[in-house]
Design a protein around this motif. Structure first.
Motif, PDB file in Angstrom:
ATOM      1  N   ILE A 157     -34.955  23.900  -7.145  1.00  0.00           N
ATOM      2  CA  ILE A 157     -36.388  24.206  -7.146  1.00  0.00           C
ATOM      3  C   ILE A 157     -37.085  23.309  -6.118  1.00  0.00           C
ATOM      4  CG2 ILE A 157     -38.499  24.126  -8.534  1.00  0.00           C
ATOM      5  CD1 ILE A 157     -36.778  26.209  -9.675  1.00  0.00           C
ATOM      6  N   VAL A 158     -37.868  23.948  -5.263  1.00  0.00           N
ATOM      7  CA  VAL A 158     -38.687  23.182  -4.316  1.00  0.00           C
ATOM      8  C   VAL A 158     -40.118  23.198  -4.832  1.00  0.00           C
ATOM      9  CG1 VAL A 158     -39.440  22.918  -1.931  1.00  0.00           C
ATOM     10  CG2 VAL A 158     -37.187  23.877  -2.416  1.00  0.00           C
ATOM     11  N   GLU A 159     -40.685  21.993  -4.983  1.00  0.00           N
ATOM     12  CA  GLU A 159     -42.068  21.882  -5.464  1.00  0.00           C
ATOM     13  C   GLU A 159     -42.924  21.249  -4.371  1.00  0.00           C
ATOM     14  OE1 GLU A 159     -41.548  21.211 -10.198  1.00  0.00           O
ATOM     15  OE2 GLU A 159     -40.459  19.850  -8.890  1.00  0.00           O
ATOM     16  N   LYS A 160     -44.198  21.605  -4.394  1.00  0.00           N
ATOM     17  CA  LYS A 160     -45.106  21.062  -3.370  1.00  0.00           C
ATOM     18  C   LYS A 160     -46.189  20.252  -4.063  1.00  0.00           C
ATOM     19  CE  LYS A 160     -47.133  22.660   0.902  1.00  0.00           C
ATOM     20  NZ  LYS A 160     -47.325  23.836   1.743  1.00  0.00           N
ATOM     21  N   ALA A 161     -46.345  18.997  -3.635  1.00  0.00           N
ATOM     22  CA  ALA A 161     -47.366  18.133  -4.227  1.00  0.00           C
ATOM     23  C   ALA A 161     -48.725  18.415  -3.576  1.00  0.00           C
ATOM     24  CB  ALA A 161     -46.981  16.672  -4.021  1.00  0.00           C
ATOM     25  N   GLU A 162     -49.777  17.841  -4.170  1.00  0.00           N
ATOM     26  CA  GLU A 162     -51.127  18.094  -3.641  1.00  0.00           C
ATOM     27  C   GLU A 162     -51.295  17.606  -2.205  1.00  0.00           C
ATOM     28  OE1 GLU A 162     -54.191  16.718  -6.240  1.00  0.00           O
ATOM     29  OE2 GLU A 162     -53.776  18.313  -7.694  1.00  0.00           O
ATOM     30  N   ASP A 163     -50.536  16.533  -1.848  1.00  0.00           N
ATOM     31  CA  ASP A 163     -50.632  16.027  -0.467  1.00  0.00           C
ATOM     32  C   ASP A 163     -49.818  16.880   0.516  1.00  0.00           C
ATOM     33  OD1 ASP A 163     -48.027  15.382  -0.973  1.00  0.00           O
ATOM     34  OD2 ASP A 163     -48.270  13.211  -0.820  1.00  0.00           O
ATOM     35  N   GLY A 164     -49.221  17.986   0.012  1.00  0.00           N
ATOM     36  CA  GLY A 164     -48.498  18.907   0.895  1.00  0.00           C
ATOM     37  C   GLY A 164     -47.018  18.592   1.017  1.00  0.00           C
ATOM     38  N   ARG A 165     -46.588  17.425   0.478  1.00  0.00           N
ATOM     39  CA  ARG A 165     -45.167  17.083   0.595  1.00  0.00           C
ATOM     40  C   ARG A 165     -44.336  17.907  -0.377  1.00  0.00           C
ATOM     41  NH1 ARG A 165     -44.715  10.617   1.082  1.00  0.00           N
ATOM     42  NH2 ARG A 165     -46.562  10.401   2.373  1.00  0.00           N
ATOM     43  N   THR A 166     -43.129  18.271   0.070  1.00  0.00           N
ATOM     44  CA  THR A 166     -42.244  19.055  -0.799  1.00  0.00           C
ATOM     45  C   THR A 166     -41.076  18.195  -1.283  1.00  0.00           C
ATOM     46  OG1 THR A 166     -41.048  19.836   1.141  1.00  0.00           O
ATOM     47  CG2 THR A 166     -42.754  21.278   0.273  1.00  0.00           C
ATOM     48  N   THR A 167     -40.601  18.500  -2.494  1.00  0.00           N
ATOM     49  CA  THR A 167     -39.396  17.848  -3.010  1.00  0.00           C
ATOM     50  C   THR A 167     -38.486  18.934  -3.568  1.00  0.00           C
ATOM     51  OG1 THR A 167     -40.581  17.537  -5.092  1.00  0.00           O
ATOM     52  CG2 THR A 167     -40.366  15.601  -3.661  1.00  0.00           C
ATOM     53  N   ALA A 168     -37.187  18.724  -3.417  1.00  0.00           N
ATOM     54  CA  ALA A 168     -36.211  19.711  -3.901  1.00  0.00           C
ATOM     55  C   ALA A 168     -35.281  19.043  -4.901  1.00  0.00           C
ATOM     56  CB  ALA A 168     -35.403  20.259  -2.732  1.00  0.00           C
ATOM     57  N   SER A 169     -35.078  19.689  -6.072  1.00  0.00           N
ATOM     58  CA  SER A 169     -34.156  19.137  -7.063  1.00  0.00           C
ATOM     59  C   SER A 169     -33.563  20.266  -7.896  1.00  0.00           C
ATOM     60  CB  SER A 169     -34.894  18.151  -7.980  1.00  0.00           C
ATOM     61  OG  SER A 169     -35.929  18.833  -8.659  1.00  0.00           O
ATOM     62  N   VAL A 170     -32.384  20.011  -8.453  1.00  0.00           N
ATOM     63  CA  VAL A 170     -31.743  21.019  -9.296  1.00  0.00           C
ATOM     64  C   VAL A 170     -32.325  20.904 -10.702  1.00  0.00           C
ATOM     65  CG1 VAL A 170     -29.545  21.847 -10.225  1.00  0.00           C
ATOM     66  CG2 VAL A 170     -29.653  20.921  -7.898  1.00  0.00           C
ATOM     67  N   GLN A 171     -32.766  22.032 -11.246  1.00  0.00           N
ATOM     68  CA  GLN A 171     -33.421  22.034 -12.564  1.00  0.00           C
ATOM     69  C   GLN A 171     -32.920  23.212 -13.408  1.00  0.00           C
ATOM     70  OE1 GLN A 171     -37.721  22.001 -12.218  1.00  0.00           O
ATOM     71  NE2 GLN A 171     -37.693  20.569 -10.504  1.00  0.00           N
ATOM     72  N   GLU A 172     -33.096  23.097 -14.733  1.00  0.00           N
ATOM     73  CA  GLU A 172     -32.873  24.237 -15.626  1.00  0.00           C
ATOM     74  C   GLU A 172     -34.150  25.083 -15.590  1.00  0.00           C
ATOM     75  OE1 GLU A 172     -30.586  25.609 -17.659  1.00  0.00           O
ATOM     76  OE2 GLU A 172     -29.070  24.152 -17.040  1.00  0.00           O
ATOM     77  N   VAL A 173     -33.991  26.377 -15.371  1.00  0.00           N
ATOM     78  CA  VAL A 173     -35.165  27.256 -15.285  1.00  0.00           C
ATOM     79  C   VAL A 173     -34.960  28.428 -16.238  1.00  0.00           C
ATOM     80  CG1 VAL A 173     -36.612  28.573 -13.699  1.00  0.00           C
ATOM     81  CG2 VAL A 173     -35.182  26.765 -12.805  1.00  0.00           C
ATOM     82  N   ASP A 174     -36.020  28.828 -16.896  1.00  0.00           N
ATOM     83  CA  ASP A 174     -35.926  29.993 -17.781  1.00  0.00           C
ATOM     84  C   ASP A 174     -35.741  31.259 -16.933  1.00  0.00           C
ATOM     85  OD1 ASP A 174     -37.299  30.675 -20.870  1.00  0.00           O
ATOM     86  OD2 ASP A 174     -36.753  32.259 -19.443  1.00  0.00           O
ATOM     87  N   GLU A 175     -34.757  32.080 -17.313  1.00  0.00           N
ATOM     88  CA  GLU A 175     -34.499  33.319 -16.551  1.00  0.00           C
ATOM     89  C   GLU A 175     -35.718  34.231 -16.478  1.00  0.00           C
ATOM     90  OE1 GLU A 175     -30.179  34.064 -18.137  1.00  0.00           O
ATOM     91  OE2 GLU A 175     -31.105  35.888 -17.376  1.00  0.00           O
TER      92      GLU A 175
END
Ligand SMILES: NC(=O)c1ccc[n+]([C@@H]2O[C@H](COP(=O)([O-])OP(=O)(O)OC[C@H]3O[C@@H](n4cnc5c(N)ncnc54)[C@H](OP(=O)(O)O)[C@@H]3O)[C@@H](O)[C@H]2O)c1
Length: 328
Positions: A5-23
């Protein structure tokens, strides 16, 4: 399901991490696929990282390619258990992609896994290899045969370049491989390259728009000044298939090679390619790419490896083709 999952913070920076996600969060679509393998293309590096304007909404699951087995289908063309491959259609950019244990997409986007290829092999090919095949088909359609002379492949140790080199050599072409990594000469020779051209030899444009007629064809993954220079070195009536922009999007060229030598510049797009052309290209991959040479290009990876590999491909540090086992 697990997903990158790639998430974007309010300052525009992105982070990528492996997560459990509901189908239940999978996007709308008529076919759900249990993904077996995905891969890493240059564009994936962008989407794992800053996005470069390609990703529309966050959180995002990148992965422009995947291969796997149909789990559920609301479309009569696909049934549970069918093996499928997907490349392009802006999956992994505008739509959640293959860096997850499951994906949901439109049936129109799926190609049945070609006979003779496993899901892992299809992803070793991926968009990069599929595009190399499209480029070679375009060159053939414009008259290229092995008898015409040497064919140049730029960005040769990259994904597009590696597959183009292996296919062309297998088809009987003399392949001159352009690389900025001459230490990879043994790798390129093993793929079938008969000559190595250093990147420096072609990295600058020259005043003379026409040089010695040298190349019978070219698969160009680099663009920029290198493409401009190559146009002036093409044989009379020969074609360059423009695939990529690893060296830049500008084209500081003269029109002279088009006017005095009838040179053709052929644009290659893999993303929106119509389905019949996709099936034809995949069938050609299955017959024309030697699988032992494909094996020699593979770097194995898991979802957890992707943030690091994504940054590396943007710096031109990945060799050959990455195969991502999304269930490992
Ligand atoms: N048109 C399409 O549909 C389509 C599809 C797939 C890919 N592409 C594009 O094709 C290009 C290659 O994709 P890929 O997946 O093969 O990427 P890749 O694996 O990163 O390969 C690119 C190769 O280009 C060379 N290179 C990198 N930076 C360079 C520079 N500044 N100047 C000259 N050469 C440079 C490197 O090869 P050496 O170290 O051997 O020189 C590198 O390995 C990318 O621009 C990608 O976006 C387009």
């Amino acid at each position: 399901m697990r997903a990158l999952i790639v998430e974007k913070a309010e300052d525009g920076r992105t982070t990528a991490s492996v997560q459990e996600v509901d189908e239940g969060r999978l996007p709308a679509g008529d076919v759900t696929v249990r993904v077996e393998y995905s891969t890493l293309n240059y564009k994936d590096g962008l989407c794992i990282g800053p996005g470069a304007g390609l990703v529309r909404t966050y959180p995002h699951v990148p992965g422009v390619d995947f291969a796997g087995t149909v789990e559920a289908s609301e479309d009569s063309r696909f049934s549970p258990g069918d093996k499928v491959v997907l490349t392009g259609w802006r999956v992994g950019e505008a739509h959640w992609g293959g860096y997850a244990e499951k994906a949901r997409v439109k049936a129109d986007w799926l190609v049945p896994l070609p006979e003779g290829l496993s899901a892992r092999q299809a992803m070793a090919v991926g968009t990069a290899g599929f595009t190399a095949m499209l480029a070679i088909i375009a060159l053939e359609d414009h008259g290229l045969t092995p008898a015409n002379g040497e064919v140049l492949v730029t960005g040769a140790t990259g994904g597009v370049g590696s597959v183009a080199t292996a296919i062309l050599a297998n088809l009987g072409y003399d392949v001159a491989a352009v690389t900025g990594r001459p230490e990879q000469s043994r790798y390129l020779a093993a793929l079938g390259a008969s000559k190595l051209v250093t990147r420096d030899e072609l990295s600058e444009t020259v005043k003379r728009p026409l040089e010695k007629e040298t190349w019978a064809g070219c698969v160009d993954a680099v663009g920029g000044a290198m493409l401009a220079r190559i146009l002036g070195q093409m044989k009379y009536g020969a074609s360059v298939a423009a695939v990529g922009l690893a060296g830049g999007a500008d084209l500081p060229a003269k029109v002279t090679p088009f006017l005095l030598r009838g040179v053709n510049l052929l644009g290659i797009d893999s993303v929106m390619q119509p389905i019949e052309a996709r099936k034809k290209a995949w069938a050609r991959v299955a017959t024309d790419l030697p699988m032992d040479r494909l094996d020699g290009m593979i770097v194995e990876a898991t979802l957890d490896d992707l943030p690091k590999l994504g940054a590396e491909i943007l710096k031109g540090q990945v060799r050959g083709r990455v195969v991502v086992d999304v269930n490992a």
